[in-house]
Write an enzyme that holds these catalytic residues in place. Structure first.
Site: not given
Ligand code: SIN
Length: 533
Positions: A45, A48, A116, A244, A290, A351, A386
Site C-alpha cells: 500500500s 501505491a 487513470e 502494470h 491495464r 503488479h 482490476r
Molecule cells: C498506479 O498509480 O498506476 C498504480 C495504482 C494502482 O495500482 O491502483
C-alpha cells in the site's frame, strides 16, 4: 513456548490490516497486529502512487460500469455494489476526518481529482505521486496509539493454527477445521510464539515478488494465500495476475512504478519511433484498461525487438511534471532521465493479484474464523482485471465490513481456544546462498513461462520446475532453523504453483490471463528484459 491471547490476530500492517485494527479497536475488540518489518516499511500500500477513488456517489452507475468493463465483464456484481455503496463513507470517515491525509487540493480548498486507465471520469483523489505513503504514514502513527491494539514488528507468520492440527486436546481433531491463530517468528530473536485468537485476519498483500520484474515490495510472495491453502481454504482466480503496463526500465537501474496517473494527466505511450501505438488498439488509447495496455506494449516489444516503450510527456509543462510527480521525477533523474525534458522508458511488470483467498463481502473465508482482506482476499471485485485505484478503497471497505461482522461474532459466540503444541525447530542454520538461488529460479520461471502471455507448454514446463523445487525446499524447510527468507521461499514456491495450476485449468483468455493456443509465440520480451538486467 510464549503464547499471546487476543480477540483478533491481524497478519499484515498495510492499509487493509491497519484499517481493520482501527475499526476493531473502535468496536472494543483486542487486536494483535503483526508486521513483518518495522511499521514504516514493507507494505505494498505504501508504494501505491496513483490515488484512491473517492466520489463513489457521483455517477455511481458509471463507476460500476468502469469496474466491470476493466474486468472484461467478469467482476462479481455484488462486490462491485458493495464497494460503490460503502466507498465514499470509508474514505471520508477514516482518511479525511480521522487521519487528515494531505490529499492535493485546489486553491479553493476543494480536493483535486485525477484519472487513470479504464476510468471515464476524474474521480481519484491523490497526494502528489505518493498517495499510499501519505495514507500509510498517517495510518501507522494512528495505529500505534490505539487502545486495545498491540503491534508486533519484525514478526513473520509461519503457519496458521487450527483446532484439528494444533490443539493439545486430542478430541479437537473431530471438530470442523477452525482457525485459532498462528505461530509467528520474531525475526530479531529467532523465537517462535503462538498467538491464539478468536478471529485471524490475513492481510499480507499480494504476490508480485514471485515474478522477476515487479512493482511489489520485497517479501511479498503470497504468504496469506499459501498459509490459507495449507489449511484447506478455498483460493480462487489466481491466474489473474495484473501486470502494470508502465514500470521504469533502464539498463542497470532499479525498476519502479510509473503511475498510470502520468497518462491520466496527458502522458502518451509511444514506441522508439515516436508512434502513439495505442491509438489503433483501443478507443481509450493510452488510458485503456491495464491488461490491454500491458499486452499492447508486450506486442510492440516483440515486433520491435526493443526492451522498452516510452511515455511522452511533451503535452505537459515541465513545471507541472515536477510539481505533480515529484517522486517519479526524482527517481528517474537519479537514473539519468530528466522527464521534464525527455520521455520515460517503461515496460510491464507484475503488479497485483486479482485472485486470492476466497471470501464473502465480510471477509469470511471457507475456514471458520479465518478472514482475508485487501489484496490477499478475492471477493470477485476485480474479476479478471482490476480497475486502477480500486485497491486502497477495497482495503478500507472490506476491513470495516469484516471488523463489524467479527465484532458481532465475538460478542455473541463461544470460542473454544485450547492450548496448542509447542513449535519444534532444528538448530541447523539454512544456507542463504541456496535460498537466494531457489528464489531467483522461482522468479525467472514465473516471469518467462507464466507472464503476460501463457501457453500450455510454458505452463507445463513451469509446473515441472516448480514441483521439483518444492520437494527440495520442503526437505530444506524441515531440516533447518526458521528464518524470514526460508519462510518466504516456502510460501513463494507454493503460491507460484497455485498460480500455475489455476492458469493451466483455464484455457479462456480473459482480462489479465492470456493464453496462446499454439506454441509458436516467440517471447522476445523475456529475452530483451533478461539482457538489460
Ligand atoms: C498506479 O498509480 O498506476 C498504480 C495504482 C494502482 O495500482 O491502483
Amino acid at each position: 513456548m510464549d503464547t499471546i491471547r487476543t480477540d483478533c490476530l491481524v497478519i499484515g500492517a498495510g492499509l487493509a490490516g491497519c484499517s481493520y485494527a482501527h475499526c476493531a479497536s473502535q468496536l472494543g475488540m483486542s487486536v494483535t497486529l503483526v508486521c513483518s518489518n518495522e511499521l514504516s516499511k514493507g507494505a505494498n500500500s505504501q508504494w501505491a502512487q496513483g490515488g484512491i477513488i473517492f466520489d463513489t456517489s457521483l455517477n455511481a452507475e458509471q463507476l460500476k460500469r468502469d469496474i466491470i468493463s476493466a474486468s472484461d465483464g467478469t467482476s462479481n456484481p455484488e462486490a462491485v455494489d458493495s464497494l460503490v455503496e460503502h466507498g465514499q463513507e470509508a474514505v471520508q470517515s477514516l482518511l479525511l476526518d480521522e487521519l487528515n491525509v494531505p490529499f492535493d487540493r485546489e486553491k479553493t480548498g476543494d480536493l483535486k481529482y485525477t484519472r487513470e486507465g479504464g476510468h471515464t471520469d476524474r474521480r481519484i483523489i491523490f497526494s502528489k505521486d505518493l498517495t499510499g505513503l501519505a495514507i500509510l504514514t498517517n495510518m501507522h502513527e494512528h495505529v500505534v496509539g490505539l487502545k486495545n491494539v498491540s503491534v508486533l514488528t519484525n514478526t513473520v507468520a509461519v503457519d496458521l493454527l487450527t483446532l484439528s492440527h494444533n490443539s493439545l486436546d486430542p478430541l479437537d481433531k473431530y471438530k470442523p477445521i477452525t482457525c485459532i491463530g498462528a505461530y509467528v517468528l520474531d525475526t530479531q530473536t529467532g523465537n517462535i510464539r503462538a498467538i491464539i485468537a478468536k478471529k485471524t485476519i490475513l492481510a499480507t498483500g499480494g504476490m508480485g515478488q514471485i515474478f522477476q520484474n515487479t512493482t511489489n515490495q520485497e517479501g511479498v510472495v503470497g504468504h496469506g494465500v499459501a498459509m490459507a491453502k495449507r489449511l484447506g481454504a478455498r483460493v480462487i482466480d489466481l491466474e489473474y495476475i495484473q501486470f502494470h503496463p508502465t514500470v521504469f526500465l533502464k539498463k542497470n537501474c532499479p525498476l519502479f512504478l510509473v503511475s498510470e496517473a502520468v497518462r491520466g494527466e496527458g502522458g502518451v505511450l509511444v514506441n522508439s519511433e515516436g508512434k502513439a501505438f495505442m491509438d489503433t488498439i483501443h478507443p481509450m488509447k493510452s488510458l485503456a484498461p491495464r491488461d490491454i495496455v500491458a499486452r499492447a506494449i508486450h506486442q510492440e516489444l516483440i515486433s520491435s525487438g526493443e526492451s522498452c516503450v516510452y511515455i511522452d510527456l511533451s503535452s505537459m509543462k515541465s513545471d507541472f511534471v515536477k510539481e505533480r510527480f515529484p517522486s517519479i521525477y526524482q527517481r528517474c533523474f537519479e537514473s539519468g532521465v530528466d522527464i521534464a525534458k525527455e520521455p520515460i522508458p517503461v515496460a510491464p511488470a507484475a503488479h497485483y493479484s486479482c485472485g486470492g483467498v476466497f471470501t464473502d463481502l465480510k471477509g469470511r473465508s471457507s475456514v471458520l474464523n479465518l478472514n482475508a482482506i485487501g489484496e490477499t482476499a478475492c471477493t470477485g471485485l476485480h474479476g479478471a482485471n482490476r480497475l486502477a485505484s480500486t485497491s486502497l478503497l477495497e482495503c478500507l471497505v472490506t476491513a470495516k465490513l469484516t471488523a463489524e461482522a467479527d465484532c458481532q461474532d465475538v460478542r455473541s459466540a463461544n470460542f473454544h481456544l485450547p492450548a496448542v503444541r509447542d513449535w519444534e525447530s532444528p538448530d541447523e542454520s539454512p544456507d542463504e546462498v541456496l535460498i537466494q538461488q531457489d528464489m531467483r529460479l522461482i522468479r525467472s520461471t514465473m516471469w518467462n513461462y507464466v507472464g503476460l502471455i501463457r501457453s500450455s507448454r510454458r505452463l507445463h514446463r513451469a509446473r515441472r520446475i516448480l514441483l521439483e523445487l518444492e520437494q527440495e525446499i520442503s526437505e530444506f524447510y524441515s531440516g533447518n532453523r526458521l528464518t524470514r527468507s526460508l519462510i518466504d521461499l516456502r510460501n513463494a514456491v507454493r503460491t507460484a504453483l497455485l498460480v500455475v495450476h489455476a492458469a493451466s485449468l483455464n484455457s479462456e483468455s480473459k482480462g489479465s490471463h492470456f493464453v496462446v493456443v499454439g506454441d509458436d509465440e516467440v517471447d522476445t520480451l523475456a529475452a530483451a528484459t533478461d539482457e538489460i538486467k
